[in-house]
Structures are given as C-alpha cells and as structure tokens.
Design a protein around this motif. Structure first.
Motif, PDB file in Angstrom:
ATOM      1  N   PRO A   8       4.439  -2.887  -6.924  1.00  0.00           N
ATOM      2  CA  PRO A   8       4.139  -3.811  -5.690  1.00  0.00           C
ATOM      3  C   PRO A   8       2.846  -3.366  -5.229  1.00  0.00           C
ATOM      4  O   PRO A   8       2.728  -1.986  -4.705  1.00  0.00           O
ATOM      5  CB  PRO A   8       5.337  -3.157  -4.785  1.00  0.00           C
ATOM      6  CG  PRO A   8       6.301  -2.429  -5.505  1.00  0.00           C
ATOM      7  CD  PRO A   8       5.428  -1.824  -6.605  1.00  0.00           C
ATOM      8  N   ALA A  10       1.026  -5.437  -2.801  1.00  0.00           N
ATOM      9  CA  ALA A  10       0.502  -6.408  -2.026  1.00  0.00           C
ATOM     10  C   ALA A  10       0.437  -6.060  -0.498  1.00  0.00           C
ATOM     11  O   ALA A  10      -0.117  -6.836   0.424  1.00  0.00           O
ATOM     12  CB  ALA A  10       1.730  -7.536  -1.943  1.00  0.00           C
ATOM     13  N   GLY A  11       0.656  -4.703  -0.133  1.00  0.00           N
ATOM     14  CA  GLY A  11       0.562  -4.207   1.177  1.00  0.00           C
ATOM     15  C   GLY A  11      -0.888  -4.427   1.737  1.00  0.00           C
ATOM     16  O   GLY A  11      -1.898  -4.336   1.077  1.00  0.00           O
ATOM     17  N   TYR A  12      -0.861  -4.122   2.976  1.00  0.00           N
ATOM     18  CA  TYR A  12      -2.483  -4.572   3.447  1.00  0.00           C
ATOM     19  C   TYR A  12      -3.456  -2.995   3.592  1.00  0.00           C
ATOM     20  O   TYR A  12      -4.575  -3.084   3.739  1.00  0.00           O
ATOM     21  CB  TYR A  12      -2.268  -4.918   4.936  1.00  0.00           C
ATOM     22  CG  TYR A  12      -1.842  -6.355   5.208  1.00  0.00           C
ATOM     23  CD1 TYR A  12      -2.464  -7.370   4.746  1.00  0.00           C
ATOM     24  CD2 TYR A  12      -0.603  -6.374   5.771  1.00  0.00           C
ATOM     25  CE1 TYR A  12      -1.907  -8.636   4.771  1.00  0.00           C
ATOM     26  CE2 TYR A  12      -0.216  -7.899   6.103  1.00  0.00           C
ATOM     27  CZ  TYR A  12      -0.882  -8.903   5.305  1.00  0.00           C
ATOM     28  OH  TYR A  12      -0.360 -10.072   5.688  1.00  0.00           O
ATOM     29  N   THR A  14      -3.563  -0.724   5.840  1.00  0.00           N
ATOM     30  CA  THR A  14      -4.250  -0.765   7.184  1.00  0.00           C
ATOM     31  C   THR A  14      -4.614   0.674   7.529  1.00  0.00           C
ATOM     32  O   THR A  14      -5.717   0.953   8.241  1.00  0.00           O
ATOM     33  CB  THR A  14      -3.299  -1.267   8.415  1.00  0.00           C
ATOM     34  OG1 THR A  14      -2.098  -0.675   8.388  1.00  0.00           O
ATOM     35  CG2 THR A  14      -3.284  -2.547   8.481  1.00  0.00           C
ATOM     36  N   ARG A  15      -3.965   1.559   7.127  1.00  0.00           N
ATOM     37  CA  ARG A  15      -4.562   3.038   7.276  1.00  0.00           C
ATOM     38  C   ARG A  15      -5.910   3.255   6.682  1.00  0.00           C
ATOM     39  O   ARG A  15      -6.617   4.324   6.769  1.00  0.00           O
ATOM     40  CB  ARG A  15      -3.539   4.032   6.678  1.00  0.00           C
ATOM     41  CG  ARG A  15      -2.160   3.988   7.706  1.00  0.00           C
ATOM     42  CD  ARG A  15      -1.174   4.900   7.058  1.00  0.00           C
ATOM     43  NE  ARG A  15      -0.598   4.295   6.065  1.00  0.00           N
ATOM     44  CZ  ARG A  15       0.158   4.909   5.054  1.00  0.00           C
ATOM     45  NH1 ARG A  15       0.624   6.188   5.278  1.00  0.00           N
ATOM     46  NH2 ARG A  15       0.818   4.197   3.970  1.00  0.00           N
ATOM     47  N   LYS A  25      -6.313  -1.471  -1.590  1.00  0.00           N
ATOM     48  CA  LYS A  25      -6.196  -0.129  -1.451  1.00  0.00           C
ATOM     49  C   LYS A  25      -5.888   0.524  -2.699  1.00  0.00           C
ATOM     50  O   LYS A  25      -6.360   1.641  -3.041  1.00  0.00           O
ATOM     51  CB  LYS A  25      -4.897   0.348  -0.615  1.00  0.00           C
ATOM     52  CG  LYS A  25      -4.287   1.671  -0.418  1.00  0.00           C
ATOM     53  CD  LYS A  25      -3.378   1.722   0.631  1.00  0.00           C
ATOM     54  CE  LYS A  25      -2.163   1.303  -0.002  1.00  0.00           C
ATOM     55  NZ  LYS A  25      -0.891   1.651   1.087  1.00  0.00           N
ATOM     56  N   GLN A 102       3.072 -12.121  -3.670  1.00  0.00           N
ATOM     57  CA  GLN A 102       4.230 -12.004  -2.677  1.00  0.00           C
ATOM     58  C   GLN A 102       3.347 -12.803  -1.691  1.00  0.00           C
ATOM     59  O   GLN A 102       2.018 -12.571  -1.203  1.00  0.00           O
ATOM     60  CB  GLN A 102       4.224 -10.568  -2.087  1.00  0.00           C
ATOM     61  CG  GLN A 102       5.294 -10.558  -1.007  1.00  0.00           C
ATOM     62  CD  GLN A 102       5.398  -9.059  -0.757  1.00  0.00           C
ATOM     63  OE1 GLN A 102       4.490  -8.142  -0.720  1.00  0.00           O
ATOM     64  NE2 GLN A 102       6.457  -8.732   0.252  1.00  0.00           N
ATOM     65  N   GLY A 107       7.461  -6.765   3.385  1.00  0.00           N
ATOM     66  CA  GLY A 107       8.143  -5.530   2.998  1.00  0.00           C
ATOM     67  C   GLY A 107       8.089  -5.093   1.559  1.00  0.00           C
ATOM     68  O   GLY A 107       8.515  -6.022   0.854  1.00  0.00           O
TER      69      GLY A 107
HETATM   70  P1  UTP Z   1       3.054   0.924   2.812  1.00  0.00           P
HETATM   71  O1  UTP Z   1       4.031   1.142   3.607  1.00  0.00           O
HETATM   72  O2  UTP Z   1       2.134   2.120   2.323  1.00  0.00           O
HETATM   73  O3  UTP Z   1       2.166  -0.048   3.440  1.00  0.00           O
HETATM   74  O4  UTP Z   1       3.799  -0.021   1.496  1.00  0.00           O
HETATM   75  P2  UTP Z   1       0.658  -0.803   3.044  1.00  0.00           P
HETATM   76  O5  UTP Z   1       0.467  -2.046   3.641  1.00  0.00           O
HETATM   77  O6  UTP Z   1       0.345  -0.449   1.803  1.00  0.00           O
HETATM   78  O7  UTP Z   1      -0.028   0.569   3.843  1.00  0.00           O
HETATM   79  P3  UTP Z   1      -0.333   0.704   5.367  1.00  0.00           P
HETATM   80  O8  UTP Z   1       0.839   1.343   6.041  1.00  0.00           O
HETATM   81  O9  UTP Z   1      -0.654  -0.807   5.969  1.00  0.00           O
HETATM   82  O10 UTP Z   1      -1.580   1.544   5.770  1.00  0.00           O
HETATM   83  C1  UTP Z   1       4.125   0.845   0.389  1.00  0.00           C
HETATM   84  C2  UTP Z   1       3.891  -0.027  -0.855  1.00  0.00           C
HETATM   85  O11 UTP Z   1       4.829  -1.201  -0.657  1.00  0.00           O
HETATM   86  C3  UTP Z   1       3.781  -2.254  -1.028  1.00  0.00           C
HETATM   87  C4  UTP Z   1       2.380  -1.720  -0.782  1.00  0.00           C
HETATM   88  O12 UTP Z   1       1.236  -2.347  -1.268  1.00  0.00           O
HETATM   89  C5  UTP Z   1       2.725  -0.020  -1.038  1.00  0.00           C
HETATM   90  O13 UTP Z   1       2.513   0.016  -2.384  1.00  0.00           O
HETATM   91  N1  UTP Z   1       4.031  -3.204  -0.258  1.00  0.00           N
HETATM   92  C6  UTP Z   1       4.420  -3.100   1.042  1.00  0.00           C
HETATM   93  C7  UTP Z   1       4.147  -4.593  -0.680  1.00  0.00           C
HETATM   94  O14 UTP Z   1       3.719  -4.913  -1.898  1.00  0.00           O
HETATM   95  N2  UTP Z   1       4.594  -5.682  -0.066  1.00  0.00           N
HETATM   96  C8  UTP Z   1       4.886  -5.433   1.414  1.00  0.00           C
HETATM   97  O15 UTP Z   1       5.120  -6.419   1.940  1.00  0.00           O
HETATM   98  C9  UTP Z   1       4.752  -4.152   1.971  1.00  0.00           C
END
Ligand code: UTP
Length: 273
Positions: A8, A10-12, A14-15, A25, A102, A107
């Motif tokens: 997975p 797809a997360g942003y 942000t950190r 990232k 996604q 999440g």
């Molecule tokens: P994180 O909690 O690290 O979130 O997600 P993030 O967006 O990657 O980073 P921050 O907190 O904003 O800095 C844990 C994992 O789940 C994936 C992220 O890509 C990461 O591998 N994830 C999270 C998704 O694929 N989709 C989501 O909706 C949320």
C-alpha cells in the motif's frame, strides 16, 4: 505457497513535506536506493514474486521505477555506468509488478481492501515500505516460514518504550512459543495506560484472504480511517492471528528522525559502491 505481496503506497507522506509534495514518500532514497525497492527486495527474497501496488494520485514514479527506461538503458549501454542499474535490473527480472489505485485515502485497511483485485482468494504478504527492515534472514522470509507452520494471519511486532506506544497498533496475547503470541487484543494508537503490552505492530504482515470480507464490514475507526488493526482484531476473535517478534532491526523511515538513522546505518553497514 504464498506468492503475492501487497504494497500500500497511496498515503500522502505529510511528515515529509515539502519533499513529498510532488514525489512519493516511497521513492525517497536511503543512500542510493528508494525505500520501496528495499521492501520489494525483501519480498522477493521471501519468494513473493507477484508484487502488487495500491497507489494513488501522484505516485507514477513508483510504476516507472519498476519498468524499463529505454532512453537511460540506451545512453549507458556498454559504459562502466551500467553497474549502477544492476540492483534494479535484478529486481525487475525476478518479480512481476501490478498496480491498482486507491481513489480516496481512507486508511490502510481501505488500501488493503482495494488490493483485492490484485490478490484474490489466497494468503499474501503486506509490506509498508516506510518501515525499512534489516535482518540476516529477511523479516518476510521469517514470517513465511511461520505461516507454513500455522496457516493464519501473522503480524510482525517489536517491543517499544512506553513513550512511543501511542504511535503504533499494539497487541495483547498469550505467548505460545518463544517470540510467538496468539493475539487476543489489538488497539490502534492507544494511550500508554490503555496499551495491552509493549508489543507494537510494524509494517510486515501475512494475511489470510478472509481479511477482505472482514474489511468490507469494518467501519472507519481511529482518525476516521478504516483500520487494518480493527479488521485483524475481528479475525483474531473469529479464529487465529499470531504476532511474531521478528529477528532484526526496523527503521521508521516515515519519520525524519528514523529516516536519517536508517540512512546512516545503511551507509555504514550495507552500502557497497
Ligand atoms: P502512514 O500512516 O505512514 O501515512 O501510512 P502516510 O500518509 O504514508 O504518512 P504521513 O503519516 O502522512 O506522514 C502507513 C502506510 O499505509 C499506506 C501508506 O502509503 C503507508 O505505506 N496508506 C495509508 C495507504 O496506502 N492508503 C491510505 O489511505 C493510508
């Protein structure tokens, strides 16, 4: 036999802003290799050759990384610079790479559910590539061995100090063998006083396919996100989920501090120019 592994991504991130504003990232380099490649190499070492990515908008660089770059290949063919492409060429020759998206970042649980199209009805590995793991035998390899023995979902855990516990999903359970726990409790990001133990879940999982059915029925939890931890708790109540205290070291490359520590460690111990 497990052959599939889901990433997975797809997360942003942000950190890591502003670095992650237009760059995934997962493509941040630890020394000279992007984070996601370390994870894919770990999956391949464990025999998981069908790699599936759940990506999102702005993540095209990940797909390009695992594809041929004809222009680059042409440019450096026959030169002494070819050696720099060796590691990624090897990864590409060993694995197959599939992608799905996604659409809304609801999440980790929702991201995994989106991965159903790539996985189907079989057990699979999951790697969160911002957790970089270094071990003599890869952490996923250790877990695949365990899966062959127990045939149920497995989460990798590590002991963390009390002041860190609220950053993780935390398990409670009964130790059935050295370093192996039958999970009977799971809490996502608990206050230290509510944590069932000091055993925190890190970004390596083996999941049995019934997790998809459970995720479909799992409502958004903490932070209004569909939490994989909540679905795993249901799975533990219905049957069996194991927690495994893996052998090795994990770096939290989703945080700046962990990323810098990992970079120093890899440069000093693993980098081979
Ligand atoms: P994180 O909690 O690290 O979130 O997600 P993030 O967006 O990657 O980073 P921050 O907190 O904003 O800095 C844990 C994992 O789940 C994936 C992220 O890509 C990461 O591998 N994830 C999270 C998704 O694929 N989709 C989501 O909706 C949320």
């Amino acid at each position: 036999m497990i052959t599939k592994c889901l990433f997975p991504v797809a997360g942003y991130g942000t950190r890591f802003l502003p670095a992650t504003k237009s760059m995934p990232k997962e493509m941040l380099p630890v020394v000279n290799k992007p984070l996601v490649q370390y994870g894919v190499e770990e999956a391949l070492e464990a025999g998981l050759k069908d790699i599936g990515f759940v990506t999102g908008r702005g993540k095209r660089a990940i797909a390009d990384h695992f594809d041929v770059s004809y222009e680059l290949e042409h440019q450096i063919a026959g030169s002494d610079k070819e050696k720099y492409l060796e590691s990624i060429r090897e990864v590409m020759s060993k694995g197959s790479f599939s992608f799905t998206r996604q659409r809304d970042m609801r999440g980790l649980g929702d991201a995994i559910l989106n991965g159903y199209r790539l996985i189907g009805d079989e057990a699979f590995g999951v790697v969160l590539s911002d957790d970089l793991c270094v071990a003599e035998e890869g952490v996923l390899s250790q877990m695949v061995k365990l899966y062959k023995q127990f045939r149920c979902s497995i989460v990798a855990v590590q002991e963390v100090p009390e002041d860190q516990i609220s950053k993780f999903g935390v398990i409670g359970g009964e130790q059935i063998k050295d370093g192996i726990y039958q999970v009977n409790e799971m809490v996502e990001k608990p206050n230290p006083e509510d944590a069932p133990s000091n055993l925190a879940i890190i970004g390596r999982y083996i999941l049995t396919p019934d997790i998809f059915e459970i995720l479909r029925d799992t409502p958004p939890g903490k932070n209004n996100e569909v939490q994989l931890t909540d679905a795993l708790m249901t799975q533990a109540q219905n049957g069996c989920v194991l927690a495994y205290k893996f052998k090795g070291r994990r770096f939290d490359c989703g945080s700046v501090e962990g990323f810098v520590t990992a970079t120093n460690y890899v440069y000093e111990n693993l980098y081979n120019p």
